[in-house]
Design a protein around this motif. Sequence first.
Motif, PDB file in Angstrom:
ATOM      1  N   ILE A 168      -5.906   4.295   2.704  1.00 26.94           N
ATOM      2  CA  ILE A 168      -4.990   3.277   3.233  1.00 26.94           C
ATOM      3  C   ILE A 168      -4.092   2.757   2.118  1.00 26.94           C
ATOM      4  N   ARG A 169      -4.688   2.437   0.977  1.00 29.04           N
ATOM      5  CA  ARG A 169      -3.912   1.923  -0.157  1.00 29.04           C
ATOM      6  C   ARG A 169      -2.887   2.942  -0.632  1.00 29.04           C
ATOM      7  N   TYR A 170      -3.280   4.200  -0.660  1.00 32.30           N
ATOM      8  CA  TYR A 170      -2.348   5.252  -1.091  1.00 32.30           C
ATOM      9  C   TYR A 170      -1.147   5.310  -0.154  1.00 32.30           C
ATOM     10  N   LYS A 171      -1.395   5.221   1.153  1.00 34.98           N
ATOM     11  CA  LYS A 171      -0.302   5.304   2.128  1.00 34.98           C
ATOM     12  C   LYS A 171       0.613   4.086   2.051  1.00 34.98           C
ATOM     13  N   LEU A 172       0.021   2.912   1.836  1.00 35.22           N
ATOM     14  CA  LEU A 172       0.841   1.708   1.666  1.00 35.22           C
ATOM     15  C   LEU A 172       1.745   1.861   0.441  1.00 35.22           C
ATOM     16  N   LYS A 173       1.160   2.290  -0.665  1.00 33.45           N
ATOM     17  CA  LYS A 173       1.920   2.451  -1.904  1.00 33.45           C
ATOM     18  C   LYS A 173       3.004   3.510  -1.736  1.00 33.45           C
ATOM     19  N   HIS A 222       4.716   4.173   0.767  1.00 34.32           N
ATOM     20  CA  HIS A 222       5.838   3.632   1.535  1.00 34.32           C
ATOM     21  C   HIS A 222       6.434   2.378   0.898  1.00 34.32           C
ATOM     22  N   GLY A 223       6.051   2.105  -0.338  1.00 38.25           N
ATOM     23  CA  GLY A 223       6.632   0.979  -1.055  1.00 38.25           C
ATOM     24  C   GLY A 223       6.063  -0.363  -0.689  1.00 38.25           C
ATOM     25  N   CYS A 224       4.928  -0.370   0.003  1.00 36.68           N
ATOM     26  CA  CYS A 224       4.309  -1.628   0.430  1.00 36.68           C
ATOM     27  C   CYS A 224       3.185  -1.990  -0.533  1.00 36.68           C
ATOM     28  N   GLU A 225       3.206  -3.228  -1.016  1.00 39.21           N
ATOM     29  CA  GLU A 225       2.134  -3.653  -1.913  1.00 39.21           C
ATOM     30  C   GLU A 225       0.817  -3.719  -1.157  1.00 39.21           C
ATOM     31  N   ASP A 226      -0.269  -3.511  -1.875  1.00 42.97           N
ATOM     32  CA  ASP A 226      -1.593  -3.465  -1.274  1.00 42.97           C
ATOM     33  C   ASP A 226      -1.943  -4.794  -0.613  1.00 42.97           C
ATOM     34  N   ARG A 227      -2.362  -4.743   0.646  1.00 40.81           N
ATOM     35  CA  ARG A 227      -2.771  -5.945   1.365  1.00 40.81           C
ATOM     36  C   ARG A 227      -4.287  -6.112   1.404  1.00 40.81           C
ATOM     37  N   ILE A 228      -5.017  -5.094   0.942  1.00 45.39           N
ATOM     38  CA  ILE A 228      -6.476  -5.164   0.966  1.00 45.39           C
ATOM     39  C   ILE A 228      -6.983  -5.513  -0.430  1.00 45.39           C
ATOM     40  N   GLU A 229      -7.640  -6.649  -0.540  1.00 45.04           N
ATOM     41  CA  GLU A 229      -8.177  -7.085  -1.817  1.00 45.04           C
ATOM     42  C   GLU A 229      -9.637  -6.673  -1.951  1.00 45.04           C
ATOM     43  N   THR A 230      -9.996  -6.211  -3.139  1.00 43.79           N
ATOM     44  CA  THR A 230     -11.398  -5.907  -3.436  1.00 43.79           C
ATOM     45  C   THR A 230     -12.080  -7.153  -3.985  1.00 43.79           C
ATOM     46  N   VAL A 231     -13.167  -7.539  -3.376  1.00 45.56           N
ATOM     47  CA  VAL A 231     -13.996  -8.631  -3.893  1.00 45.56           C
ATOM     48  C   VAL A 231     -15.179  -7.955  -4.576  1.00 45.56           C
TER      49      VAL A 231
END
Length: 231
Positions: free
Chosen positions: A205-210, A212-221
């Motif tokens: 998911i993060r790879y696909k967001l990146k 397309h120029g979208c910053e990561d919306r999923i934060e790792t805790v």
Amino acid sequence: MEKPWEPKAKILIVDDELDLRKLLADFFELQGYVVMTAKNGHEALRQVEKHPDLILLDINMPEMDGLELCAKIRSFISCPILFLTARVEDADKISGFRAGGDDYIQKPFSIHELGARVEAHLRREIRSQHKTSIKFSEELAIDFSARALYFRGERIPLAKKEFDIVELLSTHPGMVFDKERIFEKIWGMDDEGDSAVIVEHVRRIRYKLKEHGCEDRIETVWGVGYRWRKS
């Protein structure tokens, strides 16, 4: 008996074992489903043109195995795909989920448990159809009814389980979900040994967001899990 989601849901059973195909076909027909069968990948490719609502797919088939078939049809088939297989290693499960599978049923299995999982997946499909579109910013939008993620008006292609994870996290912004909880919510099973599956899906998911120029919306805790970043 008619089901509460949509009458006469269509199930495609793909397995090279004649006895198992007949057993499953008889069981699901008695449950009120329309059943189609295929003994190999080539027959299955013809059957998927009839738009099944769910596919039961054996992995170990000659010529074209279930993983290859799943990857081939997933680009134009959005219905749930449940693997039937004797494989039990985590690496095999990850390969199945990467290919686009939604669930993993280990042989030998209880036919009644299989029936319950089929019902759960079909109910989940119907619930997703009644979601409304939620826009988190001027640039990022999630259309839950179409199961689509858009950034600056361009659709970001997500596999079914990838979107399910985005849906779960984004509808609870700021809430932390551990990997086991995500697995239980999305796959309907509580299995601590499958946290690697979640890590792989989040990575994609993060790879696909990146991409397309979208910053990561999923934060790792760290040491806990993941959460959707609040706007």
